[in-house]
Design a protein around this motif. Structure first.
Motif, PDB file in Angstrom:
ATOM      1  N   SER A  88       0.821  -1.217   0.000  1.00 25.33           N
ATOM      2  CA  SER A  88       0.000   0.000   0.000  1.00 25.33           C
ATOM      3  C   SER A  88       0.853   1.264   0.000  1.00 25.33           C
ATOM      4  O   SER A  88       0.335   2.362  -0.194  1.00 25.33           O
ATOM      5  CB  SER A  88      -0.930   0.001   1.217  1.00 25.33           C
ATOM      6  OG  SER A  88      -0.180  -0.159   2.407  1.00 25.33           O
ATOM      7  N   GLU A 121      -5.204   0.724  -3.675  1.00 23.82           N
ATOM      8  CA  GLU A 121      -5.813   1.075  -4.952  1.00 23.82           C
ATOM      9  C   GLU A 121      -4.841   1.902  -5.800  1.00 23.82           C
ATOM     10  O   GLU A 121      -4.744   1.708  -7.020  1.00 23.82           O
ATOM     11  CB  GLU A 121      -7.132   1.837  -4.717  1.00 23.82           C
ATOM     12  CG  GLU A 121      -7.840   2.303  -5.976  1.00 23.82           C
ATOM     13  CD  GLU A 121      -8.145   1.205  -7.000  1.00 23.82           C
ATOM     14  OE1 GLU A 121      -8.117   0.012  -6.665  1.00 23.82           O
ATOM     15  OE2 GLU A 121      -8.385   1.567  -8.179  1.00 23.82           O
ATOM     16  N   SER A 151      -5.922  -6.442  -5.424  1.00 27.07           N
ATOM     17  CA  SER A 151      -5.486  -6.010  -4.091  1.00 27.07           C
ATOM     18  C   SER A 151      -6.368  -6.664  -3.038  1.00 27.07           C
ATOM     19  O   SER A 151      -7.586  -6.799  -3.226  1.00 27.07           O
ATOM     20  CB  SER A 151      -5.518  -4.485  -3.974  1.00 27.07           C
ATOM     21  OG  SER A 151      -6.836  -4.018  -4.040  1.00 27.07           O
ATOM     22  N   GLU A 167      -7.232  -6.631   1.134  1.00 30.58           N
ATOM     23  CA  GLU A 167      -7.029  -6.052   2.465  1.00 30.58           C
ATOM     24  C   GLU A 167      -6.885  -7.203   3.459  1.00 30.58           C
ATOM     25  O   GLU A 167      -7.801  -8.019   3.606  1.00 30.58           O
ATOM     26  CB  GLU A 167      -8.225  -5.176   2.841  1.00 30.58           C
ATOM     27  CG  GLU A 167      -8.248  -3.860   2.077  1.00 30.58           C
ATOM     28  CD  GLU A 167      -9.518  -3.078   2.339  1.00 30.58           C
ATOM     29  OE1 GLU A 167      -9.866  -2.901   3.527  1.00 30.58           O
ATOM     30  OE2 GLU A 167     -10.156  -2.666   1.351  1.00 30.58           O
ATOM     31  N   ALA A 206      -6.877   0.707   2.176  1.00 29.77           N
ATOM     32  CA  ALA A 206      -7.533   0.484   0.874  1.00 29.77           C
ATOM     33  C   ALA A 206      -7.105   1.519  -0.154  1.00 29.77           C
ATOM     34  O   ALA A 206      -6.868   1.184  -1.325  1.00 29.77           O
ATOM     35  CB  ALA A 206      -9.051   0.505   1.065  1.00 29.77           C
TER      36      ALA A 206
END
Ligand code: NAP
Length: 256
Positions: free
Chosen positions: A21, A50, A65, A67, A46
């Motif tokens: 991330s 993204e 992706s 989480e 998140a």
């Protein structure tokens, strides 16, 4: 003249990168996409995930992706299983996610100790348990564990972190010893300060950072892309006989 683009390439490779991330994980994802890999990336943030996913997608690679909280037992296991579902197999696992709490051992809380060990050491073990059986079946795989120079030396205020990264270094050697016979190479990368959010959090204050830089023969901190380039090499066929190593990336710091 050998064509190195056929040696240092990830064409047709599928990789799982944790902690993508931001920071080193995001950089590794970008470099892996350049090299032709499809990816699964994990983290908790998140928006950060993204942003990385979009960078990879713009380079024309598939990217999912996920989480996942690596402090838990379920997080790494589910992330590994979902990566296998999306990619079919995981050829390359990069255990990059990590945390540090800078505090002396007597100040360290049990919660910080456990989070450090669980994210930095237990999660790589659990992820490997999930994806390595398929690597064994296909007789090919790469494990790259992002350790730290603090796993080789013991800088002040890094006791829990050093213990976790030293454990990760020996876990890397154990992975190599058990799985090299299946054409799986496990290696670790041990950087000194790299200019990411974590690097700036710990060393960003010039009062602390400048004396540290002065101790490094290269007289500077590292850049994320320099770590990503080494990880690319360790993920590529060019490194197929390198196994069980903890490669220091420290501008010469541990040489003097
Ligand atoms: P960073 O910028 O702080 O990024 C850490 C990454 O780990 C983030 O993507 C974060 O994702 C993820 N992460 C942390 N806790 C997590 C959790 N509980 N569950 C899931 N993901 C979690 O750090 P970095 O500098 O890129 O560090 C990457 C690796 O390099 C770490 O293993 C670190 O120990 C190692 N390293 C860094 C340096 C340095 O100076 N930067 C030096 C030596 C080694 P979320 O926040 O989205 O969860």
């Amino acid at each position: 003249m050998p064509d190195y683009s056929t040696r240092i390439t990830l064409a047709n490779q599928r990789a799982l990168i944790t902690g993508a991330s931001r920071g080193l994980g995001a950089e590794i994802a970008s470099v892996f996409a350049d090299a032709g890999a499809d990816l699964v990336i994990t983290g908790r943030d998140a928006a950060g995930l993204e942003a990385t996913r979009q960078v990879v997608a713009k380079k024309g690679r598939r990217c999912l992706s996920i989480e996942a909280d690596l402090r838990t037992v379920e997080g790494p296991r589910l992330a590994g299983e979902r990566a296998l579902e999306f990619l079919g197999t995981v050829d390359i696992l990069v255990n990059n996610a990590g945390v540090v709490f800078v505090e002396n051992l007597l100040e360290s809380s049990l919660a910080h100790w456990e989070e450090t060990q669980n994210v930095n050491l237990r999660a790589p073990f659990l992820l490997a348990q999930t994806v390595v059986p398929k690597m064994i079946a296909q007789r090919r795989g790469k494990l790259i564990n992002i350790s730290s120079l603090a796993g080789v030396l013991a800088p002040e205020g890094h006791g829990a972190y050093s213990a976790s990264k030293a454990g990760l270094n020996l876990l890397t050697q154990a992975m190599a010893a058990e799985w090299a016979r299946y054409n799986i190479q496990a290696n670790a990368v041990a950087p000194t300060v790299i200019l990411t959010a974590m690097g700036r959090q710990v060393w960003g204050d010039p009062l602390k950072g400048d004396p540290m830089k002065a101790r490094i023969p290269s007289r500077r901190f590292g850049e994320p892309v320099e770590v990503a380039d080494l990880v690319l090499f360790l993920a590529s066929p060019a490194s197929d006989f390198i196994c069980g190593q903890v490669i220091r990336m420290d501008g010469g710091l541990s040489s003097c």
